[in-house]
Scaffold this active site. Structure first.
Site, PDB file in Angstrom:
ATOM      1  N   GLU A  20     -37.973 -42.042 -46.413  1.00 43.54           N
ATOM      2  CA  GLU A  20     -38.699 -41.781 -45.247  1.00 43.54           C
ATOM      3  C   GLU A  20     -37.795 -41.079 -44.034  1.00 43.54           C
ATOM      4  O   GLU A  20     -37.329 -41.811 -43.347  1.00 43.54           O
ATOM      5  CB  GLU A  20     -39.312 -42.925 -44.800  1.00 43.54           C
ATOM      6  CG  GLU A  20     -40.392 -42.711 -43.755  1.00 43.54           C
ATOM      7  CD  GLU A  20     -40.838 -43.767 -42.812  1.00 43.54           C
ATOM      8  OE1 GLU A  20     -41.624 -44.600 -43.378  1.00 43.54           O
ATOM      9  OE2 GLU A  20     -40.400 -44.006 -41.571  1.00 43.54           O
ATOM     10  N   HIS A 189     -47.545 -42.104 -42.629  1.00 48.85           N
ATOM     11  CA  HIS A 189     -46.653 -42.452 -41.780  1.00 48.85           C
ATOM     12  C   HIS A 189     -47.411 -42.842 -40.542  1.00 48.85           C
ATOM     13  O   HIS A 189     -48.453 -42.231 -40.259  1.00 48.85           O
ATOM     14  CB  HIS A 189     -45.776 -41.293 -41.581  1.00 48.85           C
ATOM     15  CG  HIS A 189     -44.320 -41.326 -40.658  1.00 48.85           C
ATOM     16  ND1 HIS A 189     -44.382 -41.533 -39.378  1.00 48.85           N
ATOM     17  CD2 HIS A 189     -43.130 -41.880 -41.067  1.00 48.85           C
ATOM     18  CE1 HIS A 189     -43.135 -41.801 -38.742  1.00 48.85           C
ATOM     19  NE2 HIS A 189     -42.456 -42.067 -39.895  1.00 48.85           N
ATOM     20  N   ASP A 315     -35.210 -44.609 -42.534  1.00 49.51           N
ATOM     21  CA  ASP A 315     -35.956 -44.079 -41.186  1.00 49.51           C
ATOM     22  C   ASP A 315     -34.969 -43.313 -40.171  1.00 49.51           C
ATOM     23  O   ASP A 315     -35.253 -43.296 -39.107  1.00 49.51           O
ATOM     24  CB  ASP A 315     -36.467 -45.435 -40.527  1.00 49.51           C
ATOM     25  CG  ASP A 315     -37.835 -45.019 -39.708  1.00 49.51           C
ATOM     26  OD1 ASP A 315     -38.348 -43.933 -39.816  1.00 49.51           O
ATOM     27  OD2 ASP A 315     -38.372 -45.987 -39.320  1.00 49.51           O
TER      28      ASP A 315
END
Length: 362
Positions: A20, A189, A315
Site C-alpha cells: 500500500e 483505501h 504506507d
C-alpha cells in the site's frame, strides 16, 4: 529485539513486498489546491490537503516530495529500508472529489499512463494499481480492463466514498463486474471523510489517519458485505489496509448484531446472507498492516482472518520508519509464516511473477 541491516534481495529468507504505497501527480495536487482556493473542496480535503500541499512543516514538505517521485529517490528510500517491491497507487482521495467528471477521467487516465511508464522503467521494483473515476462507473470499468490488459497493473484502488456515495450502490456495479472479469483485487483505501460525518471528528483532530479514516473505510467494507456483494460476486477479493480498518477485532460483535438485525427485520437493507461476516472475511477479504507495525495485532488478524490473507505494507510515504521494518522482521513467527506475510501472499493475490524480481543466483 535486535537491530539488523535492512537489505533488499532476500537475505532473511523472504523479499519484502510493500502492498500500500502511494504516489501523486502534480496535476492532481494542483487541482486539490484550486478546489480549496475556490471553495469547491469539501471539509475533508481542506483538512487533509490544506495541510500536505500547503504547510511549511517538515512532515508535509517531505511527504509531498516523496509522493511526487517515482524514480531514484523512491528507490533509494526503498533500498534504505529493505523494500524489494512497492505496489503503487494514486494517493487518496484520487480523483474522486473532483466535480468535473471529464477532468476527473483525464487526471486518472494520465496518472495511470504515467504509473505504467514508471513501472516499465523499474520492472523489478514497481507494481501498479489502476486509478479510476467512480463518478463515471462505465468509464471506470473500461479503465480497469485497460489497466489489467494493456498497462500491466495488478489491481484497482478506490479511495472509499465518492462524494458521499458508496460502492454498494447499484450505479457502481460496472466497476465490480470489471474487477471480476479481469480477476483482480479491489483495494479500498481510506479517503477524507464526507461532510455528513466529519464535523465531530475534525473538531477533535481525529478525522484523518489517527481514527476517522478507519471508521469510514471500515463502514464502507461492512456496507458491501452486509448488502451481499460476495453472494453476488463470490470470486471478488477486497483488500483493506491498516489491519483491516479494525473489523477483525470486532468480528464477534459484528456477527452477533448483524444476525440479530436480520432476524428482527429492523432494517430494509439487512437481508439473510449465505455466510457470516467472519466467514466472508476468511474467504473474500484481504488485510494489509499498512501503518500498523504491531506484532500482537498482526498475529490476531492472522488467527481470525487467515495466515494466507494478511500482507505487509509500509504506507509510504505517510509512514516511513526503518525501525518498523526491523520490528516486523523480528516478529516471533515461523519462517514459513513470515515469508507469507512479507512476500508470498502478495505474490498470490496480486498474481505477481517472482521471476521478475527474485535475485538471480550468481
Amino acid at each position: 529485539m535486535t537491530d539488523h541491516p535492512l537489505n533488499t534481495g532476500g537475505d532473511r529468507g523472504y523479499l519484502r513486498i510493500a502492498t500500500e504505497e502511494a504516489f501523486a501527480t502534480r496535476e492532481q495536487v494542483d487541482i486539490y489546491l484550486r478546489m480549496i482556493k475556490d471553495g469547491t473542496a469539501d471539509k475533508g480535503m481542506v483538512s487533509l490537503w490544506g495541510f500536505y500541499a500547503k504547510s511549511p512543516s517538515e512532515r508535509a514538505m517531505t511527504i509531498m516530495d516523496r509522493l511526487l517521485d517515482l524514480g531514484e529517490r523512491r528507490i533509494a528510500d526503498m533500498d534504505r529500508t529493505g523494500i524489494d517491491v512497492g505496489i503503487l497507487a494514486l494517493t487518496s482521495p484520487g480523483v474522486q472529489p473532483m466535480l468535473d467528471v471529464a477532468e476527473a477521467r483525464g487526471v486518472a487516465q494520465r496518472a495511470n499512463d504515467y504509473l505504467a511508464e514508471r513501472c516499465h522503467a523499474h520492472p523489478t521494483r514497481f507494481v501498479g494499481m489502476t486509478a479510476v473515476a467512480p463518478q463515471d462507473p462505465e468509464w471506470s470499468a473500461r479503465e480497469i480492463i485497460r489497466g489489467a490488459k494493456e498497462l500491466g497493473f495488478k489491481g484497482c484502488q478506490i479511495n472509499s466514498h465518492t462524494q458521499g456515495h458508496y460502492l454498494d450502490e447499484p450505479q457502481f456495479d460496472p466497476i465490480i463486474r470489471a474487477l471480476v472479469e479481469v480477476d483482480q483485487p479491489l483495494y479500498i483505501h481510506p479517503s477524507t471523510l464526507p461532510d455528513s460525518m466529519i464535523a465531530p471528528l475534525v473538531e477533535a483532530g481525529l478525522d484523518g489517519a489517527i481514527f476517522g479514516f478507519g471508521v469510514e473505510t471500515g463502514m464502507h467494507l461492512l456496507r458491501l458485505i452486509t448488502t451481499g456483494i460476495f453472494d453476488r460476486y463470490p470470486t471478488l477479493q477486497i483488500m483493506v489496509g491498516h489491519m483491516g480498518e479494525a473489523l477483525p477485532y470486532w468480528l464477534y460483535r459484528l456477527d452477533y448484531m448483524h444476525q440479530a438485525g436480520v432476524r428482527s427485520k429492523r432494517y430494509e437493507r439487512l437481508k439473510p446472507l449465505k455466510k457470516t461476516i467472519a466467514e466472508y472475511m476468511r474467504s473474500n477479504v484481504l488485510v494489509t498492516n499498512s501503518g500498523v507495525a504491531w506484532e500482537p495485532a498482526i498475529k490476531f488478524c492472522q488467527q481470525v482472518v487467515g495466515e494466507d490473507r494478511v500482507m505487509y505494507a509500509m504506507d509510504y510515504p505517510y509512514e516511513y520508519e526503518a525501525y518498523e521494518v526491523q520490528a516486523m522482521d523480528n516478529m516471533d513467527m515461523t519462517p514459513a509464516l513470515k515469508k507469507k506475510f512479507f512476500q508470498s501472499n502478495a505474490e498470490r493475490w496480486f498474481k505477481l511473477d517472482p521471476a521478475q524480481y527474485t535475485p538471480k543466483v550468481k
